[in-house]
Design a protein around this motif. Sequence first.
Motif, PDB file in Angstrom:
ATOM      1  N   TYR A   7      18.456   3.304  -7.937  1.00  0.00           N
ATOM      2  CA  TYR A   7      18.296   2.036  -7.223  1.00  0.00           C
ATOM      3  C   TYR A   7      17.886   0.908  -8.169  1.00  0.00           C
ATOM      4  O   TYR A   7      18.016  -0.270  -7.810  1.00  0.00           O
ATOM      5  CB  TYR A   7      17.283   2.178  -6.079  1.00  0.00           C
ATOM      6  N   TYR A   8      17.387   1.252  -9.343  1.00  0.00           N
ATOM      7  CA  TYR A   8      17.086   0.212 -10.325  1.00  0.00           C
ATOM      8  C   TYR A   8      18.324  -0.153 -11.144  1.00  0.00           C
ATOM      9  O   TYR A   8      18.416  -1.244 -11.699  1.00  0.00           O
ATOM     10  CB  TYR A   8      15.969   0.666 -11.262  1.00  0.00           C
ATOM     11  N   GLN A  11      21.080  -1.810  -7.055  1.00  0.00           N
ATOM     12  CA  GLN A  11      20.411  -1.825  -5.755  1.00  0.00           C
ATOM     13  C   GLN A  11      21.383  -1.835  -4.581  1.00  0.00           C
ATOM     14  O   GLN A  11      20.997  -1.651  -3.432  1.00  0.00           O
ATOM     15  CB  GLN A  11      19.452  -3.033  -5.639  1.00  0.00           C
ATOM     16  N   TYR A  12      22.674  -2.049  -4.863  1.00  0.00           N
ATOM     17  CA  TYR A  12      23.694  -2.052  -3.826  1.00  0.00           C
ATOM     18  C   TYR A  12      24.352  -0.683  -3.642  1.00  0.00           C
ATOM     19  O   TYR A  12      25.254  -0.539  -2.816  1.00  0.00           O
ATOM     20  CB  TYR A  12      24.769  -3.099  -4.140  1.00  0.00           C
ATOM     21  N   TYR A  41      15.042   4.709  -2.318  1.00  0.00           N
ATOM     22  CA  TYR A  41      13.838   4.005  -2.777  1.00  0.00           C
ATOM     23  C   TYR A  41      12.616   4.610  -2.078  1.00  0.00           C
ATOM     24  O   TYR A  41      12.568   4.705  -0.850  1.00  0.00           O
ATOM     25  CB  TYR A  41      13.938   2.514  -2.459  1.00  0.00           C
ATOM     26  N   ASP A  50      13.452   4.142   1.836  1.00  0.00           N
ATOM     27  CA  ASP A  50      14.784   4.230   2.418  1.00  0.00           C
ATOM     28  C   ASP A  50      14.879   5.447   3.328  1.00  0.00           C
ATOM     29  O   ASP A  50      14.095   6.400   3.228  1.00  0.00           O
ATOM     30  CB  ASP A  50      15.844   4.369   1.315  1.00  0.00           C
ATOM     31  N   ARG A  93      18.099  -0.636   4.102  1.00  0.00           N
ATOM     32  CA  ARG A  93      17.861  -1.040   2.711  1.00  0.00           C
ATOM     33  C   ARG A  93      18.047  -2.548   2.543  1.00  0.00           C
ATOM     34  O   ARG A  93      17.200  -3.222   1.955  1.00  0.00           O
ATOM     35  CB  ARG A  93      18.811  -0.292   1.782  1.00  0.00           C
ATOM     36  N   MET A  97      15.472  -5.555   1.421  1.00  0.00           N
ATOM     37  CA  MET A  97      15.746  -6.449   0.293  1.00  0.00           C
ATOM     38  C   MET A  97      15.594  -7.905   0.724  1.00  0.00           C
ATOM     39  O   MET A  97      15.010  -8.731   0.006  1.00  0.00           O
ATOM     40  CB  MET A  97      17.159  -6.192  -0.249  1.00  0.00           C
ATOM     41  N   THR A 200      13.259  -3.493  -4.359  1.00  0.00           N
ATOM     42  CA  THR A 200      14.676  -3.811  -4.458  1.00  0.00           C
ATOM     43  C   THR A 200      14.929  -5.207  -3.906  1.00  0.00           C
ATOM     44  O   THR A 200      14.317  -5.621  -2.925  1.00  0.00           O
ATOM     45  CB  THR A 200      15.534  -2.794  -3.681  1.00  0.00           C
ATOM     46  N   HIS A 201      15.849  -5.936  -4.555  1.00  0.00           N
ATOM     47  CA  HIS A 201      16.128  -7.325  -4.186  1.00  0.00           C
ATOM     48  C   HIS A 201      17.613  -7.601  -4.329  1.00  0.00           C
ATOM     49  O   HIS A 201      18.285  -6.993  -5.173  1.00  0.00           O
ATOM     50  CB  HIS A 201      15.354  -8.285  -5.102  1.00  0.00           C
TER      51      HIS A 201
END
Length: 406
Positions: A7-8, A11-12, A41, A50, A93, A97, A200-201
């Motif tokens: 996820y790092y 993130q999608y 996450y 998540d 998720r 975000m 996550t963003h």
Amino acid sequence: MVTEKLYYQDQYMRSFTARLQKSDRDEKGHFYVILNQTAFYPTGGGQPHDTGTLNGVNVYDVVEIDGEVRHYIEEPAEIHETYITGEIDWNRRFDHMQQHTGQHILSAAFEEEFNYKTVSFHLGAEICSIDLEVESLPDEETAHVEKIANNIIMENRPVDTRWVSKEELSNFSLRKEVSVVDNIRLVIIPNLDYNGCGGTHPDSTGQVSSIKILHWEKQKKKKIRVYFVSGMRVLKQLDEKHKVIQELTNTLNSPQQDLNETAIRNLRMNQGLEKKVNELNMEMIEYEAESYIEQAESQNNWKIAKAIFYDRPMPELQQLAKRITAKSDGILVLLINGKGDKLQLVCSRSNDVVINMNDLVKNTLPVIDGKGGGSDSIAQGGGDRLISAEELMMELMNQAAGFKNE
């Protein structure tokens, strides 16, 4: 056995494959698996975990312990293959975000415009909140900050992430000190926010869509809690509130702009009606009191006013008992009320009757396995309908006669 955190990297990422490293139960007996890599996450940094599936089995919790990401699953017997396919609940998720990035923007705007620092953040299932280190928050300031925050969203600024060392931190204008010394991750919104964060963003502010401050309230230790929503939650709030308003306009037969005035007018009208009902009820009790005094039975030197009711409110019985004893000397009042599978009683006396009502009630209550009490002049209680109301009245009469003979 450190888990690689996909996820790092992206993130999608909505699905992934991984190798099963370990399956076990925790100290509470809950089953979990550890993979060599994951896009799930784990709870942390103010952001919830998540959810999704592993090989079709529901993942209901994700936590990180000493670098290992534990995936808690519902059906452990189904996870036995070496290679696992994971599917992320993308709606959940992306909502997280949006909320998390919305918080970054809102907190930065409050600090940039008014130097109000955010000291805590909560990402709830429906509503988010931040605690500001400030004693008061005027309406015009929140309106201004909300406008600034939404302008930043519309500008569609990039949201960057960067891994830096402790020595490199001096190159950034951090909004607050980072809480770790290794593996420091910064979330950066240029010319606005530089913040240590492991959440996550999205990769741009435009994807937050919008921010709406809902309300705020004072907290202890000179703090203000601001409640807000971002992204799709803004539309959900709008939809829910519109439905409520539409129902109120129909119920109150009033247009939206007049709802508050109409509601206040109806409340005042109801208060007036309640006051009138109470006044009429008191008049009725006064007449009842007179009637029961006239019908009271003389026994030795006292009169006994007794009655059995069904489904009558206890406050009315208490008021009736008080009015009878206030209007007459030498009178004992015994009132019983049947309510469903329960029996209730109220006993009172005039000042010249030398029976202790608290003792009378407590001596009688065991026959209905009841509880109660009061003063020496008025007492009440209740219990199970183990006998009939008439039998309970007889027990009260016998107890009262026993006091007379003492």
